[in-house]
Design a protein around this motif. Structure first.
Motif, PDB file in Angstrom:
ATOM      1  N   ILE A 108       0.989  -1.238  -0.014  1.00  0.00           N
ATOM      2  CA  ILE A 108      -0.110  -0.033  -0.019  1.00  0.00           C
ATOM      3  C   ILE A 108       1.003   1.376  -0.019  1.00  0.00           C
ATOM      4  O   ILE A 108       1.778   1.242   1.082  1.00  0.00           O
ATOM      5  CB  ILE A 108      -0.778  -0.002   1.293  1.00  0.00           C
ATOM      6  N   ALA A 109       0.761   2.046  -1.010  1.00  0.00           N
ATOM      7  CA  ALA A 109       1.650   3.238  -1.075  1.00  0.00           C
ATOM      8  C   ALA A 109       0.901   4.568  -0.720  1.00  0.00           C
ATOM      9  O   ALA A 109       0.016   4.988  -1.335  1.00  0.00           O
ATOM     10  CB  ALA A 109       2.145   3.528  -2.687  1.00  0.00           C
ATOM     11  N   ASN A 110       1.247   5.088   0.363  1.00  0.00           N
ATOM     12  CA  ASN A 110       0.556   6.058   0.836  1.00  0.00           C
ATOM     13  C   ASN A 110       1.583   7.142   1.261  1.00  0.00           C
ATOM     14  O   ASN A 110       1.796   7.513   2.583  1.00  0.00           O
ATOM     15  CB  ASN A 110      -0.226   5.882   2.355  1.00  0.00           C
ATOM     16  N   SER A 111       2.388   7.541   0.307  1.00  0.00           N
ATOM     17  CA  SER A 111       3.634   8.297   0.494  1.00  0.00           C
ATOM     18  C   SER A 111       3.411   9.740   0.419  1.00  0.00           C
ATOM     19  O   SER A 111       2.928  10.290  -0.478  1.00  0.00           O
ATOM     20  CB  SER A 111       4.708   7.739  -0.263  1.00  0.00           C
ATOM     21  N   ILE A 112       4.259  10.679   0.945  1.00  0.00           N
ATOM     22  CA  ILE A 112       4.671  11.721   0.645  1.00  0.00           C
ATOM     23  C   ILE A 112       5.225  12.112  -0.636  1.00  0.00           C
ATOM     24  O   ILE A 112       5.129  12.773  -1.500  1.00  0.00           O
ATOM     25  CB  ILE A 112       5.397  12.534   1.681  1.00  0.00           C
ATOM     26  N   GLY A 113       6.219  10.959  -1.176  1.00  0.00           N
ATOM     27  CA  GLY A 113       6.861  11.004  -2.476  1.00  0.00           C
ATOM     28  C   GLY A 113       6.124  10.772  -3.530  1.00  0.00           C
ATOM     29  O   GLY A 113       4.958  10.102  -3.499  1.00  0.00           O
ATOM     30  N   TYR A 114       6.607  10.769  -4.769  1.00  0.00           N
ATOM     31  CA  TYR A 114       5.953  10.560  -5.901  1.00  0.00           C
ATOM     32  C   TYR A 114       6.208   9.087  -6.391  1.00  0.00           C
ATOM     33  O   TYR A 114       7.491   8.439  -5.911  1.00  0.00           O
ATOM     34  CB  TYR A 114       6.365  11.485  -7.063  1.00  0.00           C
TER      35      TYR A 114
END
Length: 304
Positions: A182-188
């Protein structure tokens, strides 16, 4: 079973997956059940994890590193209330550690912060629905535990892009390695050519580096808290706990290769690993394939 634009299938015996998407809360839960015997591990790189029962996976001379399930939930630590319901249901079915008067399931759990649209808390229906639809298929994208996930919040939450959950599985002979994320990142998120696939404003890493240099003070002044990339490696390779911890770390490297920035002090980035202990393989081979599967698992959220 929710039919997304694409589903990915788990090919491993002994592992089932289910989930629930709460459309009102814009959040949800994903659960993997795992038959014993197995060996599990963990790697944590983020500074602010939301986790439950993960210390039992660290190498501290336990006699048994088997688990019964893994939970990936929205609503941060409040999502762990649902794990109690899952524990009770598994215990009633005698799934877990037999302690005589009661059976205790071991369920390492990770959460993402997704209180962006509302502050509602989950209810027991999440657990009952997730367990009801256990099977082999994972809907890719904004479903289940990844429902409320967003990425690309580097320049503010208002510029965040919808994310979700991903899964990619590799077979090499009888060896199977799957990676869930699950990608819930500040990053792109960047593809294998280094192109930003969630924002046209910062199309490649070079532009992001330049932007970061120019806006470094502004960025850290308004750094958004509550970002988390979580996931798990599922494999039938025979591993001990130390090796499972290492493979979880390798998957984390794969995530960080596709997501930038990654693992700040405000991120809860954590990866689990579970082995069903069926196939002998070299650790280097498992690590190599895990790295590939981890990177493609991140991309599977967006590229279908």
């Amino acid at each position: 079973m929710i039919k997304s634009r694409k589903n990915s299938k788990i090919g491993l015996d002994g592992i089932m997956v289910g989930g629930y998407t709460d459309k009102k809360l814009k959040s949800g839960i994903t659960i993997f059940t795992v038959k014993r015997p197995n060996v599990a591990g963990i790697y944590q790189s983020g500074g602010s994890p939301a986790s439950r029962e993960t210390d039992i996976l660290r190498s501290i001379h336990r006699p048994d590193y088997s688990i019964d399930a893994m939970v990936f939930t929205g609503r941060s630590v409040f999502g762990f209330d649902i794990v109690q319901t899952i524990m009770k249901k598994l215990s009633l079915n005698k799934i877990g550690v037999d302690l005589g008067q009661i059976t205790v399931p071991l369920i390492p759990s990770l959460g993402i912060f997704d209180f962006y649209d509302n502050s509602f808390l989950p209810n027991k229906r999440w657990a009952t629905e997730a367990l009801k639809n256990l099977g082999k298929e994972i809907p890719l994208g904004s479903y289940w535990g990844g429902t409320g996930a967003t990425v690309g919040k580097y320049e503010g939450i208002e510029k965040g892009k919808k994310s979700g959950q991903g899964y990619y599985e590799i077979r090499n002979g009888d060896l199977i390695i799957g990676v869930y994320v699950i990608a819930n990142s500040i990053g792109y998120v960047y593809d294998l050519d280094g192109k930003n696939i969630v924002s046209k404003e910062l199309e490649d890493l070079q532009n992001l580096y330049k932007s970061r240099e120019r806006k470094i003070d502004e960025i850290f002044d308004k750094m958004i808290q509550g970002n988390t990339t979580i996931g798990a490696v599922l494999t039938n390779a025979i591993l001990d706990n130390r090796e499972a911890n290492y493979i979880a770390q390798i998957a984390n490297f794969g995530f960080s290769a596709r997501i930038f920035p990654y693992s700040s002090g405000y991120d809860g980035d954590t990866v689990l690993c579970v082995s069903t202990l069926k196939i002998k393989s070299s650790l280097d081979k498992v690590a190599y394939l895990t790295r590939i599967a981890a990177e493609k698992a991140v991309l599977s959220i967006f590229t279908f």
